[in-house]
Scaffold this motif. Structure first.
Motif, PDB file in Angstrom:
ATOM      1  N   THR A   1       0.875  -1.173   0.000  1.00 48.93           N
ATOM      2  CA  THR A   1       0.000   0.000   0.000  1.00 48.93           C
ATOM      3  C   THR A   1       0.913   1.224   0.000  1.00 48.93           C
ATOM      4  O   THR A   1       1.956   1.209   0.662  1.00 48.93           O
ATOM      5  CB  THR A   1      -0.872  -0.019   1.284  1.00 48.93           C
ATOM      6  OG1 THR A   1      -1.656  -1.212   1.299  1.00 48.93           O
ATOM      7  CG2 THR A   1      -1.795   1.185   1.366  1.00 48.93           C
ATOM      8  N   ALA A   2       0.517   2.267  -0.714  1.00 50.78           N
ATOM      9  CA  ALA A   2       1.364   3.467  -0.763  1.00 50.78           C
ATOM     10  C   ALA A   2       1.370   4.175   0.594  1.00 50.78           C
ATOM     11  O   ALA A   2       0.320   4.338   1.221  1.00 50.78           O
ATOM     12  CB  ALA A   2       0.861   4.420  -1.841  1.00 50.78           C
TER      13      ALA A   2
ATOM     14  N   SER B   1       4.777   7.711  -1.515  1.00 51.73           N
ATOM     15  CA  SER B   1       3.671   8.652  -1.668  1.00 51.73           C
ATOM     16  C   SER B   1       4.205  10.043  -1.974  1.00 51.73           C
ATOM     17  O   SER B   1       3.691  10.745  -2.850  1.00 51.73           O
ATOM     18  CB  SER B   1       2.816   8.677  -0.393  1.00 51.73           C
ATOM     19  OG  SER B   1       2.133   7.455  -0.266  1.00 51.73           O
TER      20      SER B   1
ATOM     21  N   ILE C   1       1.451   9.619  -4.824  1.00 47.86           N
ATOM     22  CA  ILE C   1       0.346   8.650  -4.673  1.00 47.86           C
ATOM     23  C   ILE C   1      -0.215   8.820  -3.259  1.00 47.86           C
ATOM     24  O   ILE C   1       0.534   8.704  -2.291  1.00 47.86           O
ATOM     25  CB  ILE C   1       0.855   7.201  -4.849  1.00 47.86           C
ATOM     26  CG1 ILE C   1       1.593   7.060  -6.187  1.00 47.86           C
ATOM     27  CG2 ILE C   1      -0.287   6.195  -4.743  1.00 47.86           C
ATOM     28  CD1 ILE C   1       2.337   5.731  -6.319  1.00 47.86           C
ATOM     29  N   PRO C   2      -1.511   9.100  -3.106  1.00 49.04           N
ATOM     30  CA  PRO C   2      -2.052   9.315  -1.758  1.00 49.04           C
ATOM     31  C   PRO C   2      -1.786   8.121  -0.846  1.00 49.04           C
ATOM     32  O   PRO C   2      -1.884   6.959  -1.284  1.00 49.04           O
ATOM     33  CB  PRO C   2      -3.561   9.491  -1.998  1.00 49.04           C
ATOM     34  CG  PRO C   2      -3.692   9.878  -3.428  1.00 49.04           C
ATOM     35  CD  PRO C   2      -2.550   9.229  -4.157  1.00 49.04           C
ATOM     36  N   GLU C   3      -1.439   8.402   0.403  1.00 44.74           N
ATOM     37  CA  GLU C   3      -1.221   7.323   1.373  1.00 44.74           C
ATOM     38  C   GLU C   3      -2.491   6.491   1.488  1.00 44.74           C
ATOM     39  O   GLU C   3      -3.588   7.038   1.527  1.00 44.74           O
ATOM     40  CB  GLU C   3      -0.830   7.895   2.739  1.00 44.74           C
ATOM     41  CG  GLU C   3       0.579   8.474   2.747  1.00 44.74           C
ATOM     42  CD  GLU C   3       1.216   8.469   4.135  1.00 44.74           C
ATOM     43  OE1 GLU C   3       0.501   8.736   5.108  1.00 44.74           O
ATOM     44  OE2 GLU C   3       2.424   8.207   4.221  1.00 44.74           O
TER      45      GLU C   3
ATOM     46  N   LEU D   1      -1.493  -0.793  -3.925  1.00 45.12           N
ATOM     47  CA  LEU D   1      -0.621  -0.873  -5.104  1.00 45.12           C
ATOM     48  C   LEU D   1      -1.065  -2.060  -5.958  1.00 45.12           C
ATOM     49  O   LEU D   1      -1.596  -3.044  -5.429  1.00 45.12           O
ATOM     50  CB  LEU D   1       0.834  -1.010  -4.659  1.00 45.12           C
ATOM     51  CG  LEU D   1       1.332   0.214  -3.868  1.00 45.12           C
ATOM     52  CD1 LEU D   1       2.678  -0.076  -3.198  1.00 45.12           C
ATOM     53  CD2 LEU D   1       1.430   1.430  -4.787  1.00 45.12           C
TER      54      LEU D   1
ATOM     55  N   THR E   1      -3.365   4.174  -0.789  1.00 46.98           N
ATOM     56  CA  THR E   1      -3.719   3.618  -2.093  1.00 46.98           C
ATOM     57  C   THR E   1      -3.133   2.204  -2.223  1.00 46.98           C
ATOM     58  O   THR E   1      -1.932   2.013  -2.031  1.00 46.98           O
ATOM     59  CB  THR E   1      -3.145   4.486  -3.247  1.00 46.98           C
ATOM     60  OG1 THR E   1      -3.525   5.839  -3.031  1.00 46.98           O
ATOM     61  CG2 THR E   1      -3.605   3.998  -4.606  1.00 46.98           C
TER      62      THR E   1
END
Ligand code: TMP
Length: 254
Positions: A97-98, A103, A108-110, A114, A112
């Motif tokens: 996950t980001a 990020s 990339i929004p935290e 992957l 998100t």
């Protein structure tokens, strides 16, 4: 007790002492917490005890599914006996996950998800701030061979699958983590094994329901008590008895 031994290396969170037999070391977990390459620092009472126990738990679990690690046995509350390895100078990060630097770097929004686990390599050098490097750099500069890199990616993904599953079972999302890899020599050949530590210092762990952070971001971002967060992880995993609410004097389960 630790003072009588010869110190081999002191890092930000751990000290390595000469071990009782050749090829072994004693790894001592300090209570020191640092972030931002040492810019933010504090002493978090009980952190070393929790990380010693949690790293033992994860390393033993990995060994049980055939992933080789440096862990031999826990010696006491703060120390474990480990195999001496030649550390490959890379921080190997796996992301599901980001969050954190990916990020920031890629916008990339935290939180998100992957599309697949992403494996990244950072060159271990405090003076340079552990820069992101590619396989090209690693092979060109001789930090690891192509064969090593194939093995490292395979190991990192096995650790990811194992850790994700363990965490899922206790309602925690494994967002990302960092491992270090060591070489052990057998004659002219070497094998790669998981070294250093696996603990909430080197993972991002989010509660699946509430999204609450249960890892070192609590310290990095001033989100509350780090000891409480790590104690919660240990309690859910059954590493500490459920009646222990504060970790300054944890009761060990053998
Ligand atoms: P990052 O988002 O700051 O790059 O970190 C990714 C994950 O790896 C996070 O769980 C923290 C961990 N990590 C370390 O423990 N030590 C390090 O030096 C780095 C670069 C990351």
């Amino acid at each position: 007790m630790a003072q009588r031994r010869k110190k081999v290396y002191e890092g930000k969170a751990k000290i390595l002492y000469e071990g009782p037999e050749p090829g072994t070391l004693v790894q001592y977990f300090k209570d020191d917490a640092t972030a931002g390459n040492g810019e933010k620092r504090d002493v978090i009472e009980g952190k070393g005890v929790l990380n010693n126990r949690l790293s033992e738990f994860f390393m033993n679990g990995l060994a049980s599914i055939g992933v080789p690690t440096h862990f031999i046995r826990r010696l006491n509350m703060r120390e474990q006996l480990i195999r001496m390895v030649e550390i490959i100078p890379l921080e190997v990060v796996v992301r599901n996950t980001a969050a954190g630097s990916i990020s920031k770097r890629l916008g990339i929004p935290e939180g998100t998800a992957l599309p697949r686990p992403i494996v990244e390599f950072y060159f271990k050098d405090d003076k340079l701030g552990d820069p992101l490097v590619s396989e090209e750099h690693i092979i060109a500069f001789g930090w690891a061979s192509q064969q090593d890199m194939d093995d490292i990616v395979a190991l990192a993904l096995r650790v990811n699958d194992f850790m994700s599953g363990i965490m899922l079972g206790v309602g925690i999302k494994l967002v990302d983590f960092k491992i270090e890899i060591g070489r052990v020599w057998e004659g002219e050949f070497h094998r790669l094994i998981i070294a250093d530590e696996i603990s909430p210092d080197s993972c991002r762990l989010w509660d699946m329901k509430t999204g609450q952070k249960l890892d070192k971001d609590v310290f990095r971002r001033d989100l509350g008590s780090l000891t409480d967060a790590y104690t919660e992880v240990a309690r859910r995993l059954g590493v500490l008895p459920s009646n222990v609410t504060h970790a300054t004097k944890p009761t060990l389960i053998n």
